[in-house]
Design a protein around this motif. Structure first.
Motif, PDB file in Angstrom:
ATOM      1  N   GLY A 309     -15.431  21.764  -3.377  1.00 18.78           N
ATOM      2  CA  GLY A 309     -15.472  23.136  -3.343  1.00 18.78           C
ATOM      3  C   GLY A 309     -14.081  23.695  -3.061  1.00 18.78           C
ATOM      4  N   PRO A 310     -13.825  24.829  -3.087  1.00 21.74           N
ATOM      5  CA  PRO A 310     -12.532  25.808  -3.111  1.00 21.74           C
ATOM      6  C   PRO A 310     -11.953  25.563  -1.483  1.00 21.74           C
ATOM      7  N   SER A 311     -12.927  25.467  -0.723  1.00 20.97           N
ATOM      8  CA  SER A 311     -12.332  25.704   0.793  1.00 20.97           C
ATOM      9  C   SER A 311     -11.974  24.002   1.216  1.00 20.97           C
ATOM     10  N   LEU A 312     -12.653  23.110   0.524  1.00 26.25           N
ATOM     11  CA  LEU A 312     -12.441  21.742   1.291  1.00 26.25           C
ATOM     12  C   LEU A 312     -11.662  20.699   0.261  1.00 26.25           C
ATOM     13  N   ILE A 313     -11.324  21.290  -0.850  1.00 24.56           N
ATOM     14  CA  ILE A 313     -10.618  20.210  -1.770  1.00 24.56           C
ATOM     15  C   ILE A 313      -9.348  19.683  -1.460  1.00 24.56           C
ATOM     16  N   THR A 314      -8.436  20.653  -0.961  1.00 24.70           N
ATOM     17  CA  THR A 314      -7.219  19.888  -0.293  1.00 24.70           C
ATOM     18  C   THR A 314      -7.503  19.004   0.899  1.00 24.70           C
ATOM     19  N   PRO A 315      -8.072  19.213   1.807  1.00 19.23           N
ATOM     20  CA  PRO A 315      -8.523  18.148   2.909  1.00 19.23           C
ATOM     21  C   PRO A 315      -8.785  16.839   2.253  1.00 19.23           C
ATOM     22  N   ALA A 316      -9.944  17.138   1.329  1.00 19.79           N
ATOM     23  CA  ALA A 316     -10.499  15.983   0.735  1.00 19.79           C
ATOM     24  C   ALA A 316      -9.565  14.923   0.111  1.00 19.79           C
ATOM     25  N   ILE A 317      -8.646  15.729  -0.630  1.00 21.59           N
ATOM     26  CA  ILE A 317      -7.804  14.802  -1.391  1.00 21.59           C
ATOM     27  C   ILE A 317      -6.681  14.068  -0.655  1.00 21.59           C
ATOM     28  N   ILE A 318      -6.380  14.961   0.435  1.00 20.71           N
ATOM     29  CA  ILE A 318      -5.401  14.358   1.699  1.00 20.71           C
ATOM     30  C   ILE A 318      -6.175  13.243   2.171  1.00 20.71           C
ATOM     31  N   GLY A 319      -7.537  13.155   2.383  1.00 21.40           N
ATOM     32  CA  GLY A 319      -8.178  12.018   2.850  1.00 21.40           C
ATOM     33  C   GLY A 319      -8.106  10.784   2.037  1.00 21.40           C
ATOM     34  N   SER A 320      -8.171  11.064   0.760  1.00 18.32           N
ATOM     35  CA  SER A 320      -7.988   9.721  -0.265  1.00 18.32           C
ATOM     36  C   SER A 320      -6.655   9.408  -0.289  1.00 18.32           C
ATOM     37  N   TYR A 321      -5.670  10.219  -0.003  1.00 19.24           N
ATOM     38  CA  TYR A 321      -4.235   9.876  -0.249  1.00 19.24           C
ATOM     39  C   TYR A 321      -3.966   8.991   1.383  1.00 19.24           C
ATOM     40  N   ALA A 322      -4.643   9.482   2.376  1.00 18.60           N
ATOM     41  CA  ALA A 322      -4.439   8.518   3.551  1.00 18.60           C
ATOM     42  C   ALA A 322      -5.145   7.183   3.532  1.00 18.60           C
ATOM     43  N   TRP A 323      -6.297   7.526   2.785  1.00 18.04           N
ATOM     44  CA  TRP A 323      -6.970   6.030   2.438  1.00 18.04           C
ATOM     45  C   TRP A 323      -6.103   4.965   1.862  1.00 18.04           C
ATOM     46  N   MET A 324      -5.334   5.355   0.934  1.00 23.49           N
ATOM     47  CA  MET A 324      -4.362   4.727   0.222  1.00 23.49           C
ATOM     48  C   MET A 324      -3.267   4.222   0.878  1.00 23.49           C
ATOM     49  N   TRP A 325      -2.467   4.963   1.396  1.00 20.83           N
ATOM     50  CA  TRP A 325      -1.199   4.910   2.223  1.00 20.83           C
ATOM     51  C   TRP A 325      -1.139   4.290   3.775  1.00 20.83           C
ATOM     52  N   ALA A 326      -2.238   4.500   4.338  1.00 20.66           N
ATOM     53  CA  ALA A 326      -2.420   4.142   5.785  1.00 20.66           C
ATOM     54  C   ALA A 326      -1.906   2.550   5.862  1.00 20.66           C
ATOM     55  N   GLY A 327      -2.275   1.770   4.939  1.00 26.01           N
ATOM     56  CA  GLY A 327      -1.837   0.203   4.883  1.00 26.01           C
ATOM     57  C   GLY A 327      -0.375   0.207   4.962  1.00 26.01           C
ATOM     58  N   PHE A 328       0.143   0.939   4.202  1.00 27.85           N
ATOM     59  CA  PHE A 328       1.807   1.094   3.866  1.00 27.85           C
ATOM     60  C   PHE A 328       2.334   1.373   5.408  1.00 27.85           C
ATOM     61  N   ALA A 329       1.856   2.409   5.929  1.00 23.32           N
ATOM     62  CA  ALA A 329       2.557   2.779   7.221  1.00 23.32           C
ATOM     63  C   ALA A 329       2.020   1.686   8.343  1.00 23.32           C
ATOM     64  N   MET A 330       0.978   0.945   8.166  1.00 24.54           N
ATOM     65  CA  MET A 330       0.554   0.203   9.258  1.00 24.54           C
ATOM     66  C   MET A 330       1.535  -1.112   9.253  1.00 24.54           C
ATOM     67  N   VAL A 331       1.946  -1.670   7.924  1.00 25.65           N
ATOM     68  CA  VAL A 331       2.758  -2.850   7.701  1.00 25.65           C
ATOM     69  C   VAL A 331       4.072  -2.570   8.302  1.00 25.65           C
ATOM     70  N   LEU A 332       4.677  -1.508   7.965  1.00 22.98           N
ATOM     71  CA  LEU A 332       5.890  -0.904   8.341  1.00 22.98           C
ATOM     72  C   LEU A 332       6.151  -0.974  10.009  1.00 22.98           C
ATOM     73  N   ILE A 333       4.890  -0.285  10.645  1.00 18.85           N
ATOM     74  CA  ILE A 333       5.006  -0.120  11.945  1.00 18.85           C
ATOM     75  C   ILE A 333       4.612  -1.311  12.590  1.00 18.85           C
ATOM     76  N   ALA A 334       3.760  -2.191  12.186  1.00 23.07           N
ATOM     77  CA  ALA A 334       3.882  -3.558  12.801  1.00 23.07           C
ATOM     78  C   ALA A 334       4.848  -4.381  12.812  1.00 23.07           C
ATOM     79  N   ALA A 335       5.744  -4.442  11.798  1.00 21.44           N
ATOM     80  CA  ALA A 335       6.928  -5.114  11.672  1.00 21.44           C
ATOM     81  C   ALA A 335       7.953  -4.636  12.902  1.00 21.44           C
ATOM     82  N   GLY A 336       7.957  -3.299  13.115  1.00 20.08           N
ATOM     83  CA  GLY A 336       8.759  -2.751  14.192  1.00 20.08           C
ATOM     84  C   GLY A 336       8.043  -3.240  15.603  1.00 20.08           C
ATOM     85  N   LEU A 337       6.911  -2.960  15.749  1.00 17.27           N
ATOM     86  CA  LEU A 337       6.243  -3.355  16.858  1.00 17.27           C
ATOM     87  C   LEU A 337       6.563  -4.734  17.154  1.00 17.27           C
ATOM     88  N   ALA A 338       6.468  -5.788  16.170  1.00 14.35           N
ATOM     89  CA  ALA A 338       6.688  -7.239  16.626  1.00 14.35           C
ATOM     90  C   ALA A 338       8.200  -7.473  17.004  1.00 14.35           C
TER      91      ALA A 338
END
Length: 450
Positions: A309-338
């Motif tokens: 709906g109009p009020s939640l469409i942008t947060p909903a799509i941001i949620g799908s983007y986070a689902w896709m790109w969280a792995g990318f961020a995790m791999v880079l940060i895990a490499a730095g953490l090592a």
């Protein structure tokens, strides 16, 4: 007379003529230029020329026949659709990179504390192998409004129904032979009163016999219950028709679970629910009371959240983007953490810091360079976001989810094809990306000097 150049540990040597100078690696300048020429040509054709043409074209009207100066840039902030795209792009840049970086940091830290870290990383990183198109189709189904199809609403409805009582028969209503009348708020109250020894009849209609929830049996007439009040709630209709209206006929279905209240002077004195055969019994306090079927029996079922709906469409799509790109961020940060010195973490624990303090005051500051890289990369990425919004957002709410990249596409392909406005939006996107790129380049130069 040739000039001489002193060399370390030896006599001065002749300086080569300007036209024959060599590079540091000993290669002549014209040879270097020859090898760089294809790359320079490609750079000019694929980068410099499109940017220059876009800037030039943005100064003209839709068909390029008239010079409008900065008029197209003014339209970006005065046209409602384009200004909405600007606001949504700002929301994306402010929220999505920070959210994804935070999730990546949490996942990277967690993977160091579980035995199945490799499997965890694989699961989190797997969405990166899916294209934006496929991810958009997946989340269009995930956010489907029907709980029987959309996973998100299936979960929400399941949780809601666990803690809140759902209606039993949302489409039922009293038949015309009943003395139940609408009493406000979706409830129905009898016009007369009931008395002990005279079973009450509450016929309902509005439900097809084959659509009654569960597997109800046939309705049975209630028996007199001493000083109490008894009665029957049933579906006064059967397939094929026939029978007497307002009377319990053979084959008519019971409506178990219907809530019945006894009301005196507007106050509920007793309540019960109909049994499997549709009969119910109220205590002696219900004698002389009116019967009421509360609105909870007939309220429409909870169908979840309108994710698209109009009020939640942008947060909903941001949620799908986070689902896709969280792995990318995790791999880079895990490499730095090592590469973080574990002695620093242990020293902080020895000094009395708890795990949260170690994470906040030691781990995060040490990972700051990596976090900045991830954050800047994602900021550049979300400025170009297009396909997720184009696929997930349904047409009625696509305007509310609009961003600059999508508006650029719509400006060129929609209506008459306003290439001038589309070019102006492209230039604005370039100007928005440039500061982020400059910050990133300066950061890389500082890292090299170290």
């Amino acid at each position: 007379m040739s000039s001489q150049v002193a060399t370390a540990g030896g006599p001065a040597g002749p300086v080569p003529p300007a036209g024959k100078r060599k590079s540091v690696m000993g290669t002549r300048a014209w040879v270097v230029g020859l090898f760089l020429l294809p790359a320079i040509v490609l750079l000019g054709a694929l980068v410099v020329y499109p940017i220059g043409y876009s800037v030039w074209r943005s100064l003209y009207n839709a068909d390029g026949s008239g010079f409008v100066g900065l008029g197209n840039y003014g339209d970006i902030f005065t046209d409602d659709a384009t200004f909405t795209a600007v606001k949504n792009t700002a929301i994306w840049v402010a929220v999505a990179p920070a959210l994804v970086t935070g999730l990546g940091l949490i996942f990277a830290v967690l993977t160091e504390r579980v035995r199945w870290a490799t499997a965890f990383k694989l699961i989190i990183f797997m969405p990166m192998a899916i294209s934006m198109l496929a991810a958009g189709i997946i989340f269009r189904l995930v956010y489907e409004a029907d709980p029987d199809q959309g996973v998100a609403n299936a979960v929400v409805v399941g949780v809601h129904d666990t803690f809140a009582e759902s209606s039993v028969y949302p489409k039922a209503r009293p038949s015309t032979e009943s003395d139940l009348k609408a009493s406000g708020g979706g409830s129905f109250t009898s016009t007369g009163t009931v008395s002990a020894g005279s079973p009450a009849l509450i016929p309902l209609v509005g439900i097809a016999p084959n659509k009654v929830p569960g597997s109800p049996g046939d309705a049975k007439p209630a028996q007199a219950s001493g000083d109490g009040v008894s009665g029957t709630v049933w579906l006064d209709f059967k397939l094929g028709g026939g029978g007497e209206k307002g009377a319990i006929d053979a084959g008519e279905k019971a409506l178990p679970g219907i809530k019945v209240e006894a009301v005196k002077d507007g106050r509920v004195v007793a309540s019960t629910k109909a049994g499997d055969d549709g009969t119910f019994t109220l205590p002696a306090s219900a004698d002389g009371a009116q019967l009421r079927l509360p609105s909870s029996n007939f309220a429409a079922p909870y169908n979840g959240v309108d994710w698209l709906g109009p009020s939640l469409i942008t947060p909903a799509i941001i949620g799908s983007y986070a689902w896709m790109w969280a792995g990318f961020a995790m791999v880079l940060i895990a490499a730095g953490l090592a590469g973080v010195d574990r002695n620093l973490l242990e020293a902080a624990r020895v000094d009395g810091a708890n795990e949260w303090q170690v994470f906040r005051r030691v781990t995060v500051p040490l990972l700051a360079p990596v976090l900045v890289v991830v954050l800047i990369t994602l900021m550049i990425n979300v400025m170009k976001i297009f396909d997720l919004i184009y696929i997930i957002a349904p047409q009625p709410t696509q305007d509310e989810a609009n961003v600059l990249a999508l508006q650029l596409y719509n400006s060129y392909t929609g209506g008459g094809g306003d290439l001038g406005l589309a070019s102006a939006i492209g230039v604005v996107l370039l100007l928005l990306v440039m500061p982020v790129m400059i910050v990133n380049i300066r950061r890389l130069r500082r890292e090299r000097r170290r």
